[in-house]
Enzyme design. Structure first.
Site, PDB file in Angstrom:
ATOM      1  N   ASP A 136      -9.385 -15.030  -1.449  1.00 49.76           N
ATOM      2  CA  ASP A 136     -10.283 -14.179  -1.303  1.00 49.76           C
ATOM      3  C   ASP A 136     -11.168 -13.817  -2.562  1.00 49.76           C
ATOM      4  O   ASP A 136     -11.153 -12.025  -3.068  1.00 49.76           O
ATOM      5  CB  ASP A 136      -9.641 -13.186  -0.720  1.00 49.76           C
ATOM      6  N   HIS A 155     -13.028  -5.973  -4.081  1.00 50.24           N
ATOM      7  CA  HIS A 155     -11.921  -6.233  -4.527  1.00 50.24           C
ATOM      8  C   HIS A 155     -11.895  -6.018  -6.315  1.00 50.24           C
ATOM      9  O   HIS A 155     -10.627  -5.876  -6.960  1.00 50.24           O
ATOM     10  CB  HIS A 155     -10.641  -6.917  -4.183  1.00 50.24           C
ATOM     11  N   ILE A 188     -10.661  -1.869  -4.196  1.00 45.96           N
ATOM     12  CA  ILE A 188      -9.027  -1.760  -3.735  1.00 45.96           C
ATOM     13  C   ILE A 188      -8.459  -2.992  -3.379  1.00 45.96           C
ATOM     14  O   ILE A 188      -9.343  -4.037  -3.739  1.00 45.96           O
ATOM     15  CB  ILE A 188     -10.016  -0.965  -2.514  1.00 45.96           C
ATOM     16  N   GLY A 198      -6.159  -6.026   1.762  1.00 43.09           N
ATOM     17  CA  GLY A 198      -4.873  -5.382   2.622  1.00 43.09           C
ATOM     18  C   GLY A 198      -3.649  -6.547   2.289  1.00 43.09           C
ATOM     19  O   GLY A 198      -2.557  -6.624   2.766  1.00 43.09           O
TER      20      GLY A 198
END
Length: 284
Positions: free
Chosen positions: A187, A192, A207, A210
């Site tokens: 990803d 991120h 962040i 998820g």
């Protein structure tokens, strides 16, 4: 360009070859925090190839599958990555994931829901190898600013935690470099890793993925409630209710109910701000 829901849903499924081996699994396990303490026998089943068991959430990255599935590049879908958040995830296992595999993934947009100020794209992927079906993933992609096109609102079921104290509560620290390590599993969203991109997207800093918190929570459930037996997991579903930042701590609360475990995950340092909700692990 707005999402063309009818075009996205009616598009032909895409088929992709997936290949993975023990290195991919080891990297994934390290990316979700396995290996602490490094010599703990319970951790070595995630980090040592001679003892390797595959955590079922690996299905979300196997062979780069989630990136290759094409949910954000499907016909009728043209969105800004800065507006994209992972809304929810479900994995249903048909049998334990092998340590190495050659499989075929079939993916399509199963639904596009209109939430008013946002759209939710549901991407469904089915994976099988020469021995038959392995797993099915439903990925719910939340796209800010793409709603209001007059489509179905979709389901909005919520799972309330039981009105009692959890059976188990554990805390899991998130390393400062965890998002950087996890993204090596496929990803590459700069949200991120890139502070400037994160600010454009409305966050004070990058962040955690998820799906990284998703894997961390499943590992916590397997290790503390399922006796470390990854093969007992039948399905795992969650809704991503909020972000968590590298350097923070996840608090994972678990309630047992026969063949399932209900779970919540919160950010300790931000007054238990919700991270994962509506979370169920069904097991043998």
């Amino acid at each position: 360009m707005p999402i063309d829901a009818a075009k996205a849903v009616s598009a032909e499924p895409r088929t992709t070859a997936l290949t993975w081996g023990h290195k991919d699994i080891l990297l994934y396990h390290l990316g979700i925090g396995a290996g602490v303490p490094a010599t703990d026998p319970d951790e070595l089943r995630y980090t040592l190839e001679s003892r390797l068991h595959v955590l079922p959430s690996f299905a979300t990255v196997a062979g780069g599958g989630m990136a290759l599935a094409g949910g954000l590049t499907a016909p009728g879908v043209d969105v800004d990555l800065a507006a994209v958040l992972h809304g929810g995830q479900t994995v249903e296992l048909r049998r334990p994931i092998p340590v190495s595999g050659d499989a075929t993934q079939t993916s399509k947009v199963a639904a596009v829901y209109d939430k008013g100020k946002a759209a939710v794209i549901v991407l469904r992927t089915d994976v099988a190898d020469a021995d038959g079906p392995l797993w099915t993933c439903d990925t719910r992609i939340f796209v800010r600013g793409e709603g209001g096109f007059g489509g179905e609102r979709g389901p909005s079921e919520r799972v309330q935690p039981p009105a009692r104290e959890p059976d188990r509560t554990v805390e899991r620290a998130i390393r400062e470099d965890q998002a950087l390590l996890y993204r090596l599993s496929g990803d590459w969203n700069p949200l991120h890793a890139d502070p400037e991109f994160a600010k454009v997207a409305g966050f004070e800093k990058p962040i955690l993925h998820g799906l990284c918190s998703y894997g961390m929570v499943l590992k916590a459930v397997v290790d503390t409630v399922l006796d470390g037996d990854v093969a007992r997991v039948r399905s795992y579903t969650t809704r991503f209710a909020g972000v968590v930042y590298p350097g923070e701590t996840l608090r994972v609360r678990m309630w047992r109910d026969r063949a399932r475990v209900q779970v919540t995950a919160t950010a300790v340092e931000r007054d238990d701000a919700p991270v994962l909700t509506d979370t169920i692990v069904e097991h043998a």
